[in-house]
Structure formats: C-alpha cells, structure tokens
Design a protein around this motif. Structure first.
Motif, PDB file in Angstrom:
ATOM      1  N   ALA A  41       0.831  -1.215   0.000  1.00 22.14           N
ATOM      2  CA  ALA A  41       0.000   0.000   0.000  1.00 22.14           C
ATOM      3  C   ALA A  41       0.862   1.259   0.000  1.00 22.14           C
ATOM      4  CB  ALA A  41      -0.926  -0.009   1.211  1.00 22.14           C
ATOM      5  N   ILE A  42       1.924   1.260   0.774  1.00 16.12           N
ATOM      6  CA  ILE A  42       2.819   2.424   0.802  1.00 16.12           C
ATOM      7  C   ILE A  42       3.460   2.623  -0.563  1.00 16.12           C
ATOM      8  CG2 ILE A  42       4.999   3.286   1.750  1.00 16.12           C
ATOM      9  CD1 ILE A  42       4.129   1.971   4.417  1.00 16.12           C
ATOM     10  N   HIS A  43       3.898   1.543  -1.178  1.00 11.45           N
ATOM     11  CA  HIS A  43       4.506   1.633  -2.507  1.00 11.45           C
ATOM     12  C   HIS A  43       3.489   2.131  -3.538  1.00 11.45           C
ATOM     13  CE1 HIS A  43       7.035   0.764  -5.901  1.00 11.45           C
ATOM     14  NE2 HIS A  43       6.086   0.001  -6.423  1.00 11.45           N
ATOM     15  N   ALA A  44       2.263   1.646  -3.462  1.00 15.19           N
ATOM     16  CA  ALA A  44       1.229   2.074  -4.409  1.00 15.19           C
ATOM     17  C   ALA A  44       0.897   3.554  -4.231  1.00 15.19           C
ATOM     18  CB  ALA A  44      -0.027   1.221  -4.233  1.00 15.19           C
ATOM     19  N   ARG A  45       0.877   4.008  -3.002  1.00 15.46           N
ATOM     20  CA  ARG A  45       0.608   5.432  -2.763  1.00 15.46           C
ATOM     21  C   ARG A  45       1.714   6.298  -3.348  1.00 15.46           C
ATOM     22  NH1 ARG A  45      -0.621   8.325   3.012  1.00 15.46           N
ATOM     23  NH2 ARG A  45      -1.249  10.304   2.124  1.00 15.46           N
ATOM     24  N   GLN A  46       2.952   5.890  -3.173  1.00  8.84           N
ATOM     25  CA  GLN A  46       4.074   6.633  -3.758  1.00  8.84           C
ATOM     26  C   GLN A  46       4.008   6.599  -5.281  1.00  8.84           C
ATOM     27  OE1 GLN A  46       7.386   4.649  -1.930  1.00  8.84           O
ATOM     28  NE2 GLN A  46       7.468   6.092  -0.222  1.00  8.84           N
ATOM     29  N   ARG A  47       3.633   5.455  -5.837  1.00 10.29           N
ATOM     30  CA  ARG A  47       3.526   5.326  -7.287  1.00 10.29           C
ATOM     31  C   ARG A  47       2.420   6.222  -7.834  1.00 10.29           C
ATOM     32  NH1 ARG A  47       2.840  -0.154  -7.820  1.00 10.29           N
ATOM     33  NH2 ARG A  47       0.632   0.077  -8.192  1.00 10.29           N
ATOM     34  N   ALA A  48       1.279   6.290  -7.139  1.00  7.59           N
ATOM     35  CA  ALA A  48       0.182   7.158  -7.563  1.00  7.59           C
ATOM     36  C   ALA A  48       0.609   8.626  -7.509  1.00  7.59           C
ATOM     37  CB  ALA A  48      -1.050   6.925  -6.692  1.00  7.59           C
ATOM     38  N   ALA A  49       1.310   9.007  -6.452  1.00 10.04           N
ATOM     39  CA  ALA A  49       1.791  10.389  -6.338  1.00 10.04           C
ATOM     40  C   ALA A  49       2.788  10.708  -7.446  1.00 10.04           C
ATOM     41  CB  ALA A  49       2.425  10.615  -4.969  1.00 10.04           C
ATOM     42  N   ASP A  50       3.650   9.762  -7.767  1.00  6.16           N
ATOM     43  CA  ASP A  50       4.637   9.964  -8.827  1.00  6.16           C
ATOM     44  C   ASP A  50       3.957  10.125 -10.189  1.00  6.16           C
ATOM     45  OD1 ASP A  50       7.320  10.039  -9.910  1.00  6.16           O
ATOM     46  OD2 ASP A  50       6.954   8.007 -10.643  1.00  6.16           O
ATOM     47  N   MET A  51       2.967   9.286 -10.465  1.00  5.44           N
ATOM     48  CA  MET A  51       2.243   9.381 -11.737  1.00  5.44           C
ATOM     49  C   MET A  51       1.524  10.725 -11.858  1.00  5.44           C
ATOM     50  SD  MET A  51       0.469   5.685 -12.069  1.00  5.44           S
ATOM     51  CE  MET A  51       1.388   4.179 -12.086  1.00  5.44           C
ATOM     52  N   ALA A  52       0.849  11.132 -10.784  1.00  4.88           N
ATOM     53  CA  ALA A  52       0.116  12.399 -10.810  1.00  4.88           C
ATOM     54  C   ALA A  52       1.083  13.576 -10.979  1.00  4.88           C
ATOM     55  CB  ALA A  52      -0.702  12.554  -9.535  1.00  4.88           C
ATOM     56  N   LEU A 132      -6.183   3.753  -3.687  1.00  6.07           N
ATOM     57  CA  LEU A 132      -5.349   4.857  -3.220  1.00  6.07           C
ATOM     58  C   LEU A 132      -5.433   5.983  -4.241  1.00  6.07           C
ATOM     59  CD1 LEU A 132      -2.405   2.607  -2.218  1.00  6.07           C
ATOM     60  CD2 LEU A 132      -3.808   3.874  -0.649  1.00  6.07           C
ATOM     61  N   THR A 133      -5.574   7.205  -3.756  1.00  9.81           N
ATOM     62  CA  THR A 133      -5.713   8.359  -4.625  1.00  9.81           C
ATOM     63  C   THR A 133      -4.658   9.396  -4.283  1.00  9.81           C
ATOM     64  OG1 THR A 133      -8.092   7.986  -4.722  1.00  9.81           O
ATOM     65  CG2 THR A 133      -7.316  10.132  -5.418  1.00  9.81           C
ATOM     66  N   SER A 134      -4.119  10.027  -5.317  1.00 10.21           N
ATOM     67  CA  SER A 134      -3.168  11.108  -5.123  1.00 10.21           C
ATOM     68  C   SER A 134      -3.506  12.240  -6.076  1.00 10.21           C
ATOM     69  CB  SER A 134      -1.746  10.611  -5.373  1.00 10.21           C
ATOM     70  OG  SER A 134      -0.831  11.660  -5.164  1.00 10.21           O
ATOM     71  N   THR A 135      -3.410  13.464  -5.603  1.00  6.99           N
ATOM     72  CA  THR A 135      -3.667  14.646  -6.419  1.00  6.99           C
ATOM     73  C   THR A 135      -2.450  15.560  -6.345  1.00  6.99           C
ATOM     74  OG1 THR A 135      -6.026  14.509  -5.953  1.00  6.99           O
ATOM     75  CG2 THR A 135      -5.200  16.616  -6.752  1.00  6.99           C
ATOM     76  N   GLU A 136      -1.974  15.992  -7.508  1.00  7.48           N
ATOM     77  CA  GLU A 136      -0.816  16.877  -7.589  1.00  7.48           C
ATOM     78  C   GLU A 136      -1.139  18.059  -8.485  1.00  7.48           C
ATOM     79  OE1 GLU A 136       1.955  16.521  -5.839  1.00  7.48           O
ATOM     80  OE2 GLU A 136       1.409  14.564  -5.037  1.00  7.48           O
ATOM     81  N   THR A 137      -0.489  19.176  -8.224  1.00  9.50           N
ATOM     82  CA  THR A 137      -0.687  20.395  -8.996  1.00  9.50           C
ATOM     83  C   THR A 137       0.665  20.926  -9.444  1.00  9.50           C
ATOM     84  OG1 THR A 137      -2.659  20.943  -7.721  1.00  9.50           O
ATOM     85  CG2 THR A 137      -1.629  22.738  -8.909  1.00  9.50           C
ATOM     86  N   ALA A 138       0.726  21.431 -10.678  1.00 10.35           N
ATOM     87  CA  ALA A 138       1.959  22.029 -11.198  1.00 10.35           C
ATOM     88  C   ALA A 138       1.620  23.358 -11.851  1.00 10.35           C
ATOM     89  CB  ALA A 138       2.621  21.096 -12.204  1.00 10.35           C
ATOM     90  N   ARG A 139       2.555  24.298 -11.735  1.00 10.94           N
ATOM     91  CA  ARG A 139       2.410  25.621 -12.330  1.00 10.94           C
ATOM     92  C   ARG A 139       3.622  25.886 -13.216  1.00 10.94           C
ATOM     93  NH1 ARG A 139       0.905  25.603  -7.227  1.00 10.94           N
ATOM     94  NH2 ARG A 139      -1.155  26.361  -6.669  1.00 10.94           N
ATOM     95  N   PRO A 140       3.435  26.593 -14.312  1.00  9.13           N
ATOM     96  CA  PRO A 140       4.589  26.903 -15.166  1.00  9.13           C
ATOM     97  C   PRO A 140       5.470  27.976 -14.535  1.00  9.13           C
ATOM     98  CG  PRO A 140       2.638  27.972 -16.017  1.00  9.13           C
ATOM     99  CD  PRO A 140       2.195  27.112 -14.856  1.00  9.13           C
ATOM    100  N   VAL A 141       6.762  27.799 -14.692  1.00 10.10           N
ATOM    101  CA  VAL A 141       7.730  28.766 -14.152  1.00 10.10           C
ATOM    102  C   VAL A 141       8.758  29.024 -15.235  1.00 10.10           C
ATOM    103  CG1 VAL A 141       9.460  29.152 -12.377  1.00 10.10           C
ATOM    104  CG2 VAL A 141       7.407  27.884 -11.822  1.00 10.10           C
ATOM    105  N   THR A 142       9.105  30.269 -15.420  1.00 10.21           N
ATOM    106  CA  THR A 142      10.163  30.602 -16.370  1.00 10.21           C
ATOM    107  C   THR A 142      11.257  31.359 -15.623  1.00 10.21           C
ATOM    108  OG1 THR A 142       9.119  32.689 -16.955  1.00 10.21           O
ATOM    109  CG2 THR A 142       8.594  30.785 -18.322  1.00 10.21           C
ATOM    110  N   GLY A 143      12.416  31.411 -16.238  1.00 12.80           N
ATOM    111  CA  GLY A 143      13.526  32.151 -15.628  1.00 12.80           C
ATOM    112  C   GLY A 143      14.143  31.363 -14.510  1.00 12.80           C
ATOM    113  N   GLY A 144      14.804  32.081 -13.609  1.00 16.27           N
ATOM    114  CA  GLY A 144      15.452  31.450 -12.486  1.00 16.27           C
ATOM    115  C   GLY A 144      16.865  31.980 -12.347  1.00 16.27           C
ATOM    116  N   ASN A 145      17.520  31.570 -11.292  1.00  7.72           N
ATOM    117  CA  ASN A 145      18.878  32.032 -11.012  1.00  7.72           C
ATOM    118  C   ASN A 145      19.936  31.101 -11.560  1.00  7.72           C
ATOM    119  OD1 ASN A 145      17.757  34.154  -9.610  1.00  7.72           O
ATOM    120  ND2 ASN A 145      17.797  33.063  -7.653  1.00  7.72           N
ATOM    121  N   GLY A 146      19.546  29.890 -11.910  1.00  7.39           N
ATOM    122  CA  GLY A 146      20.521  28.896 -12.348  1.00  7.39           C
ATOM    123  C   GLY A 146      20.857  29.025 -13.832  1.00  7.39           C
ATOM    124  N   PRO A 147      21.739  28.163 -14.310  1.00  3.40           N
ATOM    125  CA  PRO A 147      22.139  28.202 -15.734  1.00  3.40           C
ATOM    126  C   PRO A 147      21.036  27.759 -16.652  1.00  3.40           C
ATOM    127  CG  PRO A 147      23.257  26.399 -14.569  1.00  3.40           C
ATOM    128  CD  PRO A 147      22.452  27.163 -13.564  1.00  3.40           C
TER     129      PRO A 147
END
Length: 147
Positions: A41-52, A132-147
């Motif tokens: 179950a722990i592995h499946a939860r991590q896998r669901a979070a990774d996929m999301a 097991l359910t996982s929900t993730e959110t992503a936002r676009p980011v441009t620029g930054g301090n790195g190369p």
C-alpha cells in the motif's frame, strides 16, 4: 534396583504445542499480511503520487508562447495542458484505475486512483482490494537564477 521418578508425570503437557500452533498461526499470518500488504500500500501510494506529479508537470510544460511573448508571464494553454497530462497517464495503461486532469491558465491539477489487491490479507473475508488516490498540482515557471 531403585526406580527413578519422572520430574513431570506423563500426560500433563500433551497437546500443548498443538494448542499454541492453532492459536498463534493466524496471528503470525495476520502480522505477515500487515507487513507485506502494508508495504504494498505504501509503494502504491508513492507510485500514484509519482504518476500524478509527472502528468501535472507534462501539462505545465504546455505554455501559450504567444501570451508569454506578449506579457512576459507564463500562461498555460488549458486544452493542450489537459491533453498532455491525460496522454501521459494513458501511457501507464492498466496501472491507473481512474484519473482526472484539470487545467486553467495558471495551473494543472491531476488526480490518479490506483486499486491494489492485497497479497496475503486478501484471503481474509472483508480485506478485499483497496483504492489509493493522489492529487498533484503544477504551475509553469520561467527564468530562475541557475544556468
């Protein structure tokens, strides 16, 4: 000749091992089931979070370049972002039981549902498969301090 007496009278401890076996075998099986199926179950939860998370990032890469050039701000194309996220989840095939992809101009939100069938506890009535359910959110980011 003198007869030696036995320390324990014969027959006092007969069946003791059988009683312990009958009592402790189900307990040991339940503990093993909790260990194995809990890890599953722990592995499946991590896998669901990774996929999301992967799907949300794929959707967040779908920036509307015309809006970016005009305003200098990263704006998502919601249709392309939703399609990219759902396409990536489709690549996982039958591992994903259900999914939902939502996008607007600011972010992509992906929910992934995985159904897991217990390996050991599945033989016990009432311990069927679980979700097991996982929900993730992503936002676009441009620029930054790195190369």
């Amino acid at each position: 000749m003198r007869r030696l007496r036995r320390a324990f009278p014969a027959g006092d401890d007969r069946g003791t091992i059988a009683m312990y076996t009958v009592l402790f075998t189900p307990i040991v099986l339940m503990l093993a089931g909790l260990l194995v199926d809990g890890g599953l179950a722990i592995h499946a939860r991590q896998r669901a979070a990774d996929m999301a998370e992967q799907a949300a990032r794929a959707g967040a890469n779908q920036i509307d370049t015309d809006a970016l050039r005009a305003t200098g701000r990263p704006v998502l194309d919601p249709g392309r972002a939703r399609a990219a996220a759902c396409d990536l989840l489709g690549a996982f095939g039958t591992q994903v039981t259900a999914s939902r992809c939502d996008a607007d101009q600011e972010q992509v939100t992906v929910s992934v549902e995985i159904t897991v069938k217990p390996q050991i506890l599945g033989i016990v009535p009432g311990f069927g498969s679980f979700t097991l359910t996982s929900t993730e959110t992503a936002r676009p980011v441009t620029g930054g301090n790195g190369p």
